[in-house]
Design a protein around this motif. Sequence first.
Motif, short mmCIF file in Angstrom:
data_model
loop_
_atom_site.label_atom_id
_atom_site.label_comp_id
_atom_site.label_asym_id
_atom_site.label_seq_id
_atom_site.Cartn_x
_atom_site.Cartn_y
_atom_site.Cartn_z
N UNK A 185 -6.54 -3.33 8.33
CA UNK A 185 -5.89 -1.72 7.07
C UNK A 185 -6.13 -1.04 7.67
N UNK B 280 -3.31 -4.48 1.49
CA UNK B 280 -3.88 -3.52 3.17
C UNK B 280 -4.51 -4.06 3.99
N UNK C 136 -7.60 6.73 1.72
CA UNK C 136 -8.29 5.25 1.99
C UNK C 136 -9.21 4.32 0.84
N UNK C 137 -9.54 3.86 0.76
CA UNK C 137 -8.88 2.57 1.09
C UNK C 137 -7.70 1.92 0.33
N UNK C 138 -6.51 1.82 0.78
CA UNK C 138 -5.16 1.18 0.54
C UNK C 138 -5.45 0.55 -1.29
N UNK D 22 2.34 14.09 4.81
CA UNK D 22 1.50 12.84 4.27
C UNK D 22 0.34 12.79 4.04
N UNK D 23 0.48 12.80 2.97
CA UNK D 23 -1.65 12.56 1.86
C UNK D 23 -1.74 10.77 1.70
N UNK D 24 -3.07 10.06 2.43
CA UNK D 24 -3.54 9.34 2.84
C UNK D 24 -4.88 9.54 1.99
N UNK E 89 0.34 8.63 -0.61
CA UNK E 89 -0.41 7.19 -0.15
C UNK E 89 -1.48 7.04 -0.62
N UNK E 90 -2.35 6.05 -1.46
CA UNK E 90 -3.43 5.86 -1.37
C UNK E 90 -3.49 5.14 -3.36
N UNK E 91 -2.68 4.28 -3.09
CA UNK E 91 -3.57 3.48 -4.32
C UNK E 91 -3.12 4.49 -5.56
N UNK F 210 -4.39 7.07 8.16
CA UNK F 210 -3.62 7.34 8.34
C UNK F 210 -3.89 8.58 10.00
N UNK G 247 -9.96 -0.22 9.19
CA UNK G 247 -10.65 -0.43 8.45
C UNK G 247 -10.42 -2.82 8.04
N UNK H 205 3.24 1.00 1.11
CA UNK H 205 2.17 2.23 1.12
C UNK H 205 1.86 2.18 2.93
#
Lengths: 208, 208, 208, 208, 208, 208
Positions: F123, F95, A86-88, A82-84, A44-46, F126, F131, F53
């Motif tokens: 926000x 988010x 930020x910012x989303x 899970x790999x994220x 996730x994270x666009x 993970x 945020x 997400x």
Amino acid sequence: FDKDLYEGNEVAGVVTGLAWTQVGGDILFIEASLSPGKGKLSLTGNLGDVMKESAAIAMAYLKAHSRKFNIDNRLFDLWDVHVHVPAGATPKDGPSAGITMLTALTSAFTQRRVKTHLAMTGEITLRGKVLPVGGIKEKILAAKRANIKEIILSKSNRKDILEIKEDYIKDLVFHYVNEMKEVIDLALTNEKVKDPIDLTLMEKVTLP
Amino acid sequence: FDKDLYEGNEVAGVVTGLAWTQVGGDILFIEASLSPGKGKLSLTGNLGDVMKESAAIAMAYLKAHSRKFNIDNRLFDLWDVHVHVPAGATPKDGPSAGITMLTALTSAFTQRRVKTHLAMTGEITLRGKVLPVGGIKEKILAAKRANIKEIILSKSNRKDILEIKEDYIKDLVFHYVNEMKEVIDLALTNEKVKDPIDLTLMEKVTLP
Amino acid sequence: FDKDLYEGNEVAGVVTGLAWTQVGGDILFIEASLSPGKGKLSLTGNLGDVMKESAAIAMAYLKAHSRKFNIDNRLFDLWDVHVHVPAGATPKDGPSAGITMLTALTSAFTQRRVKTHLAMTGEITLRGKVLPVGGIKEKILAAKRANIKEIILSKSNRKDILEIKEDYIKDLVFHYVNEMKEVIDLALTNEKVKDPIDLTLMEKVTLP
Amino acid sequence: FDKDLYEGNEVAGVVTGLAWTQVGGDILFIEASLSPGKGKLSLTGNLGDVMKESAAIAMAYLKAHSRKFNIDNRLFDLWDVHVHVPAGATPKDGPSAGITMLTALTSAFTQRRVKTHLAMTGEITLRGKVLPVGGIKEKILAAKRANIKEIILSKSNRKDILEIKEDYIKDLVFHYVNEMKEVIDLALTNEKVKDPIDLTLMEKVTLP
Amino acid sequence: FDKDLYEGNEVAGVVTGLAWTQVGGDILFIEASLSPGKGKLSLTGNLGDVMKESAAIAMAYLKAHSRKFNIDNRLFDLWDVHVHVPAGATPKDGPSAGITMLTALTSAFTQRRVKTHLAMTGEITLRGKVLPVGGIKEKILAAKRANIKEIILSKSNRKDILEIKEDYIKDLVFHYVNEMKEVIDLALTNEKVKDPIDLTLMEKVTLP
Amino acid sequence: FDKDLYEGNEVAGVVTGLAWTQVGGDILFIEASLSPGKGKLSLTGNLGDVMKESAAIAMAYLKAHSRKFNIDNRLFDLWDVHVHVPAGATPKDGPSAGITMLTALTSAFTQRRVKTHLAMTGEITLRGKVLPVGGIKEKILAAKRANIKEIILSKSNRKDILEIKEDYIKDLVFHYVNEMKEVIDLALTNEKVKDPIDLTLMEKVTLP
Ligand SMILES: [Ca+2]
Ligand SMILES: [Ca+2]
Ligand SMILES: [Ca+2]
Ligand SMILES: [Ca+2]
Ligand SMILES: [Ca+2]
Ligand SMILES: [Ca+2]
Ligand SMILES: [Ca+2]
Ligand SMILES: [Ca+2]
Ligand SMILES: [Ca+2]
Ligand SMILES: [Ca+2]
Ligand SMILES: [Ca+2]
Ligand SMILES: [Ca+2]
């Protein structure tokens, strides 16, 4: 316009990367986290397709070379990852977070603590080579602003550093590498993080 | 504009191909890597549909003709295969990496070492024929620049070589082939790579 | 502009079809290949949706009428089938390869040898009817050029042959058919190919 | 411009429908075929989303009302169903083939023979109602041309028939229905087709 | 322009809703039907994403509150549910069929008979609240024309009814509700439908 | 233009968030609901990719830190989770509902009651950081109108509150947080909701 700062190394699986955006360089955080599961990788994270592929390459490399990093291969089937990033709300793409992703995944699967005040940027290949990336000057300036002290780069990016005025970078230590093994050796300490997850192999739980 | 160089043959599953881009020829690396799994094939490197199909054809050919290459067919269900083509930001497409992909896969599943200073270009078909491809002149010049000494091509591409001024190519050895079997015999030595993966069939691990 | 030639019948699952392109007629090869698996059907060769549906219809027809062709139905669950149509860079579509696909699949699942110097074109329906297709004149001329001697067509395409000047086609034998059973009887000999795959039912291998 | 003719009722699962196209009415064939499997439904023939939904509704209706048609419900898990609508190159859409699809599926799962020289058009709902459809006049003329003798329609389409000049339709028998049960009773005879598939429940084959 | 009429309550799982279209109001039918299966939810009727989400919310609500409606939760894993909204050629969207969908699903899973001459419109939320929807005036006029006698609405839609001239609606009974429990209590009688499906839990059939 | 009001805390898994739309601020409800299942996460409410997400991050965080919140990890495999955000016709993205989603999920998996008259916006990352988000002023005004008394925000949003005229916000209590743990401690009481689901681990039901 929101410039981030270095945020410490208390948590496993969080590694600082360097990004190059339309408004200049910035640091970013790659967050990798495990939960009991069956080996699923979620992102996730666009993230754009190239950045998603970087995560897939990093995961494949780690699985193929797990012994090199003292990871029991069976763990990959017992935990979801899970790999994220930020910012989303910010779209992100490009291959330059590859080595940061592998470092975050390795820290997650070993619970080893990441070195403090360290950032990195570089593309990863499936055989573990570290390829050069663009935007080096902007990334280095952002790293300085964010209170980073050491930076890992591909050897092929050394020429980009030499073009930066020495005054700007005299407080920074640069590590030039060819291979992912060097990145991990530089980036992960032999200490565990605080409150590490117990990754000892345990019987897969079936309810009675 | 970044021209790559030949990089050695220490690692199983890495084979040098020749690419034809808008800015001329270049070499590329096909990286195939195994990790314990269930036979999943993953592809990365910003590949177009035709190039992805090449990998699928190569994999199907290898499975259907595994005995020809001394591969125990049960291995295909016990390992996941990842094929990556650096660099990740460059879109790539076309069928001409077909024989390079099959060679990389065969090296990965046998851990046989690839011949040094060798590159190749050619389309593969499902019955193992090697079809001619375009951009030969540009590819050959790129191969020379990259320190390649031997090149494998489809017999139908011999006419393209004859059109190149002899001076340019006098240091290169050309192998013209009809069938994939010839490619593998030319490209893979009988030596194993350094630190080969142990592909001996082992009991699939179930945790106690 | 690359016109193909007939290429022999040594390999199971390879059948010659006739295509109609913007630059005239051509022959094409349908390659069907089996590898140990679970009954998955994979398609490559830059195929459009209609052509992919032809392969699905052919497979469904073969499964529903396996006894008619002496195929043990359980084989369909024990082998994966891959169908490829070279060359990979050329987009292909249309229903006219339907009978060629069924013939290739039948040859693959019986390992029966295909008749030499034979080509065919025709749409298949799920109940095994052979429907007429377009571009007959161009296809026939291409077949001649490619050294084809016999051609299978739908009975409803006979009128298209009658419109061709007799001189052009006096060396060709035409077979007009209504049903797929007739195609298979004409196209597959009772001989096995060289080095046939052993399709005898065997216990599905589980590692010890 | 290719107008089809009625083609007999030898095969289970093939039912004649009526279509309304830009160039007038035509008949079409719905082909439903079973092969040993696990209950998968496949659709081919260049079908649009609405027509695919018709097949899904027909299948769901048949499963929910299997006892009404003397079908053992367990059959649905032991056979795969393929529904094809020739010709493959022509895009088709709309709900008006719904009752034809259900009739074809019912014939396939009972191996009952379809009445001769019969065609039908009508939308199906999930509770088995038969809804009216458009293009009735064009469809009826096409049916006549194609040698159809009896036609099944929704009761709500009776008004469209009354608007057709009587001379044109004096040789046709019309059946107006409200419910799918009436369609099946009219369309399927109590005779089995020639060489019916044996749908007796058998043990699912596991290889020794 | 086809205005529908109320059609009775003989069948389980069929509930009358109110729709608001470009050509005015209309009634619509939500058809929910069960067949032996594994808990799959299928949706047809040319539904837009918001309307599909309504069905998913209704299903999730029913599963989470099954005890409230005397439904054995294990049923959800033993039956497939199909929801269809005729007519198939008309695109439909919006959240206002939410309470109609939940009522249809509840009737299907209890085989309880729906009250006669009743229609409803309202959005459902996951916690079972009934939200107001638009187009009330047009919907009410359509309900009258269609021979509906009672209507269920969200309490927040009461103000829309008060704006309608009293003469138009004096024959209609309005029920204003806050919660789905009230809808079900109003809409489903305690009688079973004719020929109800036997939803008693039975052993899942495995063939011998 | 429909402004929502605070609606109480009777139900587990329902948490009030703050949204920023083209027509100003508004409150929204995140509804999380469990039903017996296998750990599937479903999302409805016309959500954009970034908001989806957020739900995935919240779920991954909760799974990875379940012990912190006294949740038995095996529950995640025994229940399906549905997250809905009314109203269904309104597209939503961004988010800023991240911390609201995590709070709703935590309430659902613990059946702990949510504090009354509380709303939140922020926000989630993970590793559980909170945020800052945009539109604070509009969101706060909407909260007031909706009868909210306490608001949870990221510490980095404190500067946005200081810019609001004090008179407007003197009746509101603000909680500024860095970490998700603080949000949960503030938002969830130690009381269970009325009629809580029994989340005690039970044997997965297999029918006899
Ligand atoms: Ca930033
Ligand atoms: Ca980059
Ligand atoms: Ca290059
Ligand atoms: Ca190419
Ligand atoms: Ca050609
Ligand atoms: Ca064609
Ligand atoms: Ca026709
Ligand atoms: Ca229609
Ligand atoms: Ca209507
Ligand atoms: Ca609506
Ligand atoms: Ca609102
Ligand atoms: Ca936002």
